[in-house]
Write an enzyme that holds these catalytic residues in place. Structure first.
Site, PDB file in Angstrom:
ATOM      1  N   GLU A 131       2.188 -10.681   3.022  1.00 33.69           N
ATOM      2  CA  GLU A 131       0.871 -10.083   2.788  1.00 33.69           C
ATOM      3  C   GLU A 131       0.455  -9.206   3.968  1.00 33.69           C
ATOM      4  O   GLU A 131      -0.209  -8.190   3.797  1.00 33.69           O
ATOM      5  CB  GLU A 131      -0.184 -11.171   2.567  1.00 33.69           C
ATOM      6  N   THR A 184      -4.858  -3.019  -1.831  1.00 33.92           N
ATOM      7  CA  THR A 184      -5.649  -4.077  -1.185  1.00 33.92           C
ATOM      8  C   THR A 184      -6.140  -3.619   0.190  1.00 33.92           C
ATOM      9  O   THR A 184      -7.271  -3.894   0.585  1.00 33.92           O
ATOM     10  CB  THR A 184      -4.800  -5.363  -1.063  1.00 33.92           C
TER      11      THR A 184
HETATM   12  N1  LIG Z   1       7.751  -6.558  -2.994  1.00 36.95           N
HETATM   13  C1  LIG Z   1       6.593  -5.914  -3.030  1.00 36.95           C
HETATM   14  N2  LIG Z   1       5.837  -5.950  -4.142  1.00 36.95           N
HETATM   15  C2  LIG Z   1       4.671  -5.265  -4.205  1.00 36.95           C
HETATM   16  N3  LIG Z   1       4.173  -4.508  -3.193  1.00 36.95           N
HETATM   17  C3  LIG Z   1       4.892  -4.454  -2.058  1.00 36.95           C
HETATM   18  C4  LIG Z   1       6.113  -5.157  -1.927  1.00 36.95           C
HETATM   19  N4  LIG Z   1       6.587  -4.923  -0.692  1.00 36.95           N
HETATM   20  C5  LIG Z   1       5.726  -4.089  -0.080  1.00 36.95           C
HETATM   21  N5  LIG Z   1       4.708  -3.799  -0.902  1.00 36.95           N
HETATM   22  C6  LIG Z   1       3.591  -2.885  -0.586  1.00 36.95           C
HETATM   23  O1  LIG Z   1       2.356  -3.581  -0.786  1.00 36.95           O
HETATM   24  C7  LIG Z   1       1.364  -2.713  -1.323  1.00 36.95           C
HETATM   25  C8  LIG Z   1       0.822  -3.329  -2.594  1.00 36.95           C
HETATM   26  O2  LIG Z   1       0.219  -4.531  -2.272  1.00 36.95           O
HETATM   27  P1  LIG Z   1      -1.245  -4.823  -2.717  1.00 36.95           P
HETATM   28  O3  LIG Z   1      -2.063  -3.595  -2.533  1.00 36.95           O
HETATM   29  O4  LIG Z   1      -1.665  -6.088  -2.050  1.00 36.95           O
HETATM   30  O5  LIG Z   1      -1.054  -5.029  -4.277  1.00 36.95           O
HETATM   31  P2  LIG Z   1      -1.402  -6.286  -5.133  1.00 36.95           P
HETATM   32  O6  LIG Z   1      -2.884  -6.323  -5.185  1.00 36.95           O
HETATM   33  O7  LIG Z   1      -0.854  -5.970  -6.483  1.00 36.95           O
HETATM   34  O8  LIG Z   1      -0.742  -7.427  -4.457  1.00 36.95           O
HETATM   35  C9  LIG Z   1       2.050  -1.399  -1.606  1.00 36.95           C
HETATM   36  O9  LIG Z   1       1.756  -0.524  -0.533  1.00 36.95           O
HETATM   37  C10 LIG Z   1       3.523  -1.733  -1.591  1.00 36.95           C
HETATM   38  O10 LIG Z   1       4.347  -0.676  -1.153  1.00 36.95           O
HETATM   39  N1  LIG Z   2      -8.574 -11.985  -0.756  1.00 34.03           N
HETATM   40  C1  LIG Z   2      -7.804 -10.776  -0.913  1.00 34.03           C
HETATM   41  C2  LIG Z   2      -7.002 -10.888  -2.195  1.00 34.03           C
HETATM   42  C3  LIG Z   2      -6.213  -9.660  -2.544  1.00 34.03           C
HETATM   43  O1  LIG Z   2      -5.565  -9.879  -3.785  1.00 34.03           O
HETATM   44  P1  LIG Z   2      -4.622  -8.768  -4.446  1.00 34.03           P
HETATM   45  O2  LIG Z   2      -4.087  -9.391  -5.691  1.00 34.03           O
HETATM   46  O3  LIG Z   2      -5.492  -7.588  -4.722  1.00 34.03           O
HETATM   47  O4  LIG Z   2      -3.546  -8.471  -3.444  1.00 34.03           O
HETATM   48  C4  LIG Z   2      -8.775  -9.589  -0.988  1.00 34.03           C
HETATM   49  O5  LIG Z   2      -9.706  -9.696  -1.787  1.00 34.03           O
HETATM   50  O6  LIG Z   2      -8.592  -8.614  -0.253  1.00 34.03           O
END
Ligand SMILES: Nc1ncnc2c1ncn2[C@@H]1O[C@H](COP(=O)(O)OP(=O)(O)O)[C@@H](O)[C@H]1O
Ligand SMILES: N[C@@H](CCOP(=O)(O)O)C(=O)O
Length: 312
Positions: A131, A184
């Protein structure tokens, strides 16, 4: 053992009032990871499916492998090598815990291949490193429930203190993903650092109410407590028709509705599968009214979390 295939489910983080401290796992979708031992040391991403070529192929940059590198370092296993194939079964930047599902599937698969030196709970700090790479913040409200299953509370980050809350059997989640993307990292950046005393009091009341409602199967209390006065008013601006979609869910039988994680997905909790279906269909219709395609996932709470699918 030479080969492991593992699955880790999508998750709904925050659950309205519990920013960074509440999350639960759903049954499907989820990411699947295959890892295969190789003779040379080091971790290599051999293939990624379902990401339309958008995710980093470098092991140091992808959440699925970053967590493995941290685990190997912790165990002093710099001699170890494996090849990784990641199957992405959910969109990026979805608010469905996409990066967390990859991180959890990766760390569970590697731990299994190494003969399970760590317990599920002890894998959590490594999964959190995924994360950190994805969003710049090592929050545990997606990786926690994806790893352990159920409805999870993070009471404290330092030291890490995480536990599960029992949920009523007839509680269903409708997760609706509109076809837009929110990172995020960006959705965290727009949040204010200060919270008023008035809002803190309101939020604490709802946090206590939601946990008590879940534990006592008190659906009315769950419904009254699904209120977020701190984060939702800021982030909902990023989701077209947020208020209309939320109203549609509640008017059609949901107990409550809010942003899933950092969005754009929205989730509703309902008593019984019929209410959950009706609420979800109304949410999808409301997004369609403003020209946005949305996908609905209907699920009970997944109480098992990540699982190993195959090993030999
Ligand atoms: N295995 C992965 N799966 C998804 N996102 C990834 C992964 N590895 C790195 N990332 C990076 O994380 C970001 C997406 O994460 P995030 O914004 O937290 O999405 P979500 O809310 O769907 O978890 C993107 O910038 C992506 O390139
Ligand atoms: N508590 C985090 C949770 C983010 O969840 P995601 O599924 O959008 O990666 C936030 O609210 O930033």
């Amino acid at each position: 053992m030479n080969y492991i295939k593992a699955f880790a489910p999508a998750t709904v983080a925050n659950v309205a009032c519990g920013f960074d401290i509440f999350g639960f796992a759903i049954q499907e979708p989820g990411d699947t990871v295959e890892i295969r031992r190789r003779d040379e040391p080091g971790i290599v991403i051999a293939d990624i499916t379902g990401d339309e070529g958008r995710l980093p192929r470098s092991a140091e940059k992808n959440a699925v492998t970053v967590v493995m590198l941290h685990l190997l370092k912790h165990l002093g296993r710099t001699d170890f090598g494996c090849e990784v194939v990641l199957h992405k079964n959910m969109p990026l930047g979805s608010g469905m815990g996409s990066s967390a599902a990859s991180a959890v599937a990766g760390v569970v698969a590697l731990n299994e291949l190494l003969g399970s030196p760590l317990s599920r709970k002890d894998l959590l700090p490594f999964a959190m490193e995924g994360e950190r790479i994805a969003s710049g913040s090592a929050h545990a409200d997606n990786v926690g429930p994806s790893l352990l299953g159920g409805f999870v509370v993070i009471r404290s980050y330092t030291p890490l203190d995480i536990f599960s809350v029992p949920v009523p059997e007839d509680l269903y989640c409708t997760l609706v993903h509109p076809d837009i993307e929110i990172n995020t990292k960006d959705a965290r950046y727009i949040l204010r650092n200060e919270v008023s005393l008035k809002n803190t009091i309101a939020q604490m009341g709802n946090v206590a109410g939601l946990v008590t409602g879940l534990m006592k199967s008190d659906y009315e209390l769950i419904s009254r407590s699904m209120v977020d006065v701190i984060i939702e008013p800021v982030r909902s601006i990023l989701i077209p028709s947020f208020n209309e979609v939320k109203k549609a869910a509640i008017d059609n039988g949901a107990l409550g509705c809010s942003i899933s994680g950092s969005g754009p997905s929205m989730f509703a909790l309902s008593r019984g599968i019929e209410n959950a279906t009706k609420a979800g269909e109304a949410m999808v219709r409301t997004f369609a009214e403003v020209g946005i395609d949305a996908t609905m996932h209907l699920s009970g709470i997944n109480d098992g979390g990540a699982r190993v699918l195959e090993s030999y």
